[in-house]
Design a protein around this motif. Structure first.
Motif, PDB file in Angstrom:
ATOM      1  N   UNK A   1     -12.579   7.758  10.394  1.00  0.00           N
ATOM      2  CA  UNK A   1     -12.599   7.064  11.903  1.00  0.00           C
ATOM      3  C   UNK A   1     -13.445   7.469  12.909  1.00  0.00           C
ATOM      4  N   UNK A   2     -14.395   6.627  13.313  1.00  0.00           N
ATOM      5  CA  UNK A   2     -15.251   7.310  14.467  1.00  0.00           C
ATOM      6  C   UNK A   2     -14.474   7.713  15.778  1.00  0.00           C
ATOM      7  N   UNK A   3     -15.201   8.501  16.351  1.00  0.00           N
ATOM      8  CA  UNK A   3     -14.554   9.168  17.614  1.00  0.00           C
ATOM      9  C   UNK A   3     -14.380   7.868  18.652  1.00  0.00           C
ATOM     10  N   UNK A   4     -13.184   8.350  19.209  1.00  0.00           N
ATOM     11  CA  UNK A   4     -12.978   7.295  20.415  1.00  0.00           C
ATOM     12  C   UNK A   4     -12.566   5.991  19.980  1.00  0.00           C
ATOM     13  N   UNK A   5     -12.088   5.754  18.902  1.00  0.00           N
ATOM     14  CA  UNK A   5     -11.599   4.697  18.414  1.00  0.00           C
ATOM     15  C   UNK A   5     -10.086   4.376  18.526  1.00  0.00           C
ATOM     16  N   UNK A   6      -9.768   3.043  18.603  1.00  0.00           N
ATOM     17  CA  UNK A   6      -8.274   2.713  18.708  1.00  0.00           C
ATOM     18  C   UNK A   6      -7.849   1.944  17.505  1.00  0.00           C
ATOM     19  N   UNK A   7      -6.987   2.411  16.826  1.00  0.00           N
ATOM     20  CA  UNK A   7      -6.588   2.021  15.587  1.00  0.00           C
ATOM     21  C   UNK A   7      -5.389   1.133  15.481  1.00  0.00           C
ATOM     22  N   UNK A   8      -5.235  -0.228  15.398  1.00  0.00           N
ATOM     23  CA  UNK A   8      -4.278  -0.845  15.553  1.00  0.00           C
ATOM     24  C   UNK A   8      -3.604  -1.556  14.118  1.00  0.00           C
ATOM     25  N   UNK A   9      -4.428  -1.501  13.050  1.00  0.00           N
ATOM     26  CA  UNK A   9      -4.120  -2.096  11.802  1.00  0.00           C
ATOM     27  C   UNK A   9      -4.593  -1.138  10.776  1.00  0.00           C
ATOM     28  N   UNK A  10      -3.957  -1.448   9.597  1.00  0.00           N
ATOM     29  CA  UNK A  10      -4.323  -0.821   8.315  1.00  0.00           C
ATOM     30  C   UNK A  10      -5.723  -0.692   7.934  1.00  0.00           C
ATOM     31  N   UNK A  11      -6.051   0.597   7.450  1.00  0.00           N
ATOM     32  CA  UNK A  11      -7.325   1.044   6.992  1.00  0.00           C
ATOM     33  C   UNK A  11      -7.247   1.384   5.581  1.00  0.00           C
ATOM     34  N   UNK A  12      -8.008   0.549   4.578  1.00  0.00           N
ATOM     35  CA  UNK A  12      -8.062   0.916   3.415  1.00  0.00           C
ATOM     36  C   UNK A  12      -8.901   2.347   3.081  1.00  0.00           C
ATOM     37  N   UNK A  13      -8.515   2.773   1.688  1.00  0.00           N
ATOM     38  CA  UNK A  13      -9.268   3.887   1.404  1.00  0.00           C
ATOM     39  C   UNK A  13     -10.683   3.823   1.246  1.00  0.00           C
ATOM     40  N   UNK A  14     -11.299   5.072   1.622  1.00  0.00           N
ATOM     41  CA  UNK A  14     -12.827   5.060   1.455  1.00  0.00           C
ATOM     42  C   UNK A  14     -13.712   4.218   2.307  1.00  0.00           C
ATOM     43  N   UNK A  15     -13.262   4.076   3.347  1.00  0.00           N
ATOM     44  CA  UNK A  15     -14.091   3.108   4.416  1.00  0.00           C
ATOM     45  C   UNK A  15     -14.343   3.971   5.515  1.00  0.00           C
ATOM     46  N   UNK A  16     -15.208   3.287   6.539  1.00  0.00           N
ATOM     47  CA  UNK A  16     -15.360   3.836   7.855  1.00  0.00           C
ATOM     48  C   UNK A  16     -15.176   2.869   8.730  1.00  0.00           C
ATOM     49  N   UNK A  17     -14.456   3.365   9.698  1.00  0.00           N
ATOM     50  CA  UNK A  17     -14.028   2.493  10.881  1.00  0.00           C
ATOM     51  C   UNK A  17     -14.060   3.039  12.154  1.00  0.00           C
ATOM     52  N   UNK A  18     -14.736   1.981  13.008  1.00  0.00           N
ATOM     53  CA  UNK A  18     -14.904   2.758  14.450  1.00  0.00           C
ATOM     54  C   UNK A  18     -14.719   1.575  15.549  1.00  0.00           C
ATOM     55  N   UNK A  19     -14.211   1.994  16.886  1.00  0.00           N
ATOM     56  CA  UNK A  19     -14.600   1.028  17.834  1.00  0.00           C
ATOM     57  C   UNK A  19     -12.973   0.663  18.648  1.00  0.00           C
ATOM     58  N   UNK A  20     -13.195  -0.044  19.601  1.00  0.00           N
ATOM     59  CA  UNK A  20     -11.814  -0.425  20.259  1.00  0.00           C
ATOM     60  C   UNK A  20     -11.725  -1.791  20.162  1.00  0.00           C
ATOM     61  N   UNK A  21     -10.802  -2.588  19.824  1.00  0.00           N
ATOM     62  CA  UNK A  21     -10.003  -2.291  18.538  1.00  0.00           C
ATOM     63  C   UNK A  21     -11.031  -1.632  17.127  1.00  0.00           C
ATOM     64  N   UNK A  22     -10.520  -0.762  16.534  1.00  0.00           N
ATOM     65  CA  UNK A  22     -11.384  -0.171  15.348  1.00  0.00           C
ATOM     66  C   UNK A  22     -11.599  -1.627  14.177  1.00  0.00           C
ATOM     67  N   UNK A  23     -12.827  -1.392  13.827  1.00  0.00           N
ATOM     68  CA  UNK A  23     -13.312  -2.462  12.789  1.00  0.00           C
ATOM     69  C   UNK A  23     -13.824  -1.670  11.655  1.00  0.00           C
ATOM     70  N   UNK A  24     -14.121  -2.136  10.582  1.00  0.00           N
ATOM     71  CA  UNK A  24     -14.991  -1.907   9.433  1.00  0.00           C
ATOM     72  C   UNK A  24     -16.060  -1.557   9.754  1.00  0.00           C
ATOM     73  N   UNK A  25     -16.845  -0.580   9.543  1.00  0.00           N
ATOM     74  CA  UNK A  25     -18.385  -0.377   9.509  1.00  0.00           C
ATOM     75  C   UNK A  25     -18.865  -0.563   8.312  1.00  0.00           C
ATOM     76  N   UNK A  26     -18.718   0.313   7.229  1.00  0.00           N
ATOM     77  CA  UNK A  26     -18.960   0.251   6.116  1.00  0.00           C
ATOM     78  C   UNK A  26     -18.075   0.949   5.165  1.00  0.00           C
ATOM     79  N   UNK A  27     -18.410   1.115   3.864  1.00  0.00           N
ATOM     80  CA  UNK A  27     -17.693   1.906   2.726  1.00  0.00           C
ATOM     81  C   UNK A  27     -18.202   3.298   2.627  1.00  0.00           C
ATOM     82  N   UNK A  28     -17.493   4.385   2.260  1.00  0.00           N
ATOM     83  CA  UNK A  28     -18.016   5.659   2.373  1.00  0.00           C
ATOM     84  C   UNK A  28     -19.255   5.775   1.245  1.00  0.00           C
TER      85      UNK A  28
END
Length: 210
Positions: free
Chosen positions: A178-205
């Protein structure tokens, strides 16, 4: 002359922090004992805030490490780690997990896996704290009674960036970032990179440049 004074200063500083580290660990163990925290071994720089209510449970695995001061984790966050476990709630932290200046507020259930890294200033809440109904918020008793709670789960090997906020009902999959400064409001699957407010998927590992 300046070189000699600098060496002397750094030597004395190191001795001071070695002594402080020993004292911090002793005080932390006393706080854990008084709050009935189950743990195997800990390493701490600075002293956390711990509040486990009667009927609440807090369990920590082996190899737990935490930073509670701006000198032990100099990223601009001065708060210590804070653990709050409400009545009937359960906070579990796995083996070899590290955190810095983290706030864990548990009103029902927070489960953090093993080998998890949690950056400075991260807040993890399994509650809304207050009712979403404006009428109920007027009354202190009604406000507290009708607040929404939902468990938070963080999988093994997850990495939570500094100043992230994780809200109630969220599950973060194993090995996700999870990227710095994110706000996580929903489930995140394994092996993914998320970030933002609200956090969204950026890419897979696997597709992210190493």
């Amino acid at each position: 002359m300046q070189h000699i004074l600098s060496l002397a200063y750094k030597g004395l500083r190191k001795l001071f922090f070695v002594g402080k580290y020993f004292c911090d660990c002793c005080i932390c163990r006393v706080l854990f004992y008084l709050n009935k925290v189950k743990y195997k071994d800990i390493s701490t720089k600075g002293i956390p805030k711990i509040m486990v209510a009667r009927g609440g449970t807090m369990e920590i695995g082996s190899g737990f490490r935490m930073n509670n001061t701006i000198t032990s984790n100099p990223i601009g966050c001065s708060q210590p780690c804070m653990f709050f476990v409400d009545r009937g709630a359960k906070l579990v932290i796995g083996d070899n997990t590290n955190m810095s200046q983290t706030a864990l507020v548990c009103h029902t259930s927070i489960n953090i896996g093993s080998h998890v890294k949690i950056g400075g200033g991260v807040c993890i809440y399994d509650t809304d704290f207050h009712s979403l109904d404006k009428v109920k918020r007027i009354s202190v008793d009604e406000d507290f009674k009708f607040k929404k709670v939902s468990p938070v789960v963080i999988g093994d090997y997850a990495f939570i960036g500094a100043f992230t906020i994780i809200l109630k009902g969220v599950t973060i999959g194993e090995n996700s970032i999870i990227g710095a400064g994110s706000v996580v409001t929903k489930n995140i699957p394994a092996n993914e990179i998320w970030g933002g407010n609200p956090a969204k998927k950026i890419t897979t590992i696997n597709s992210y440049p190493q």
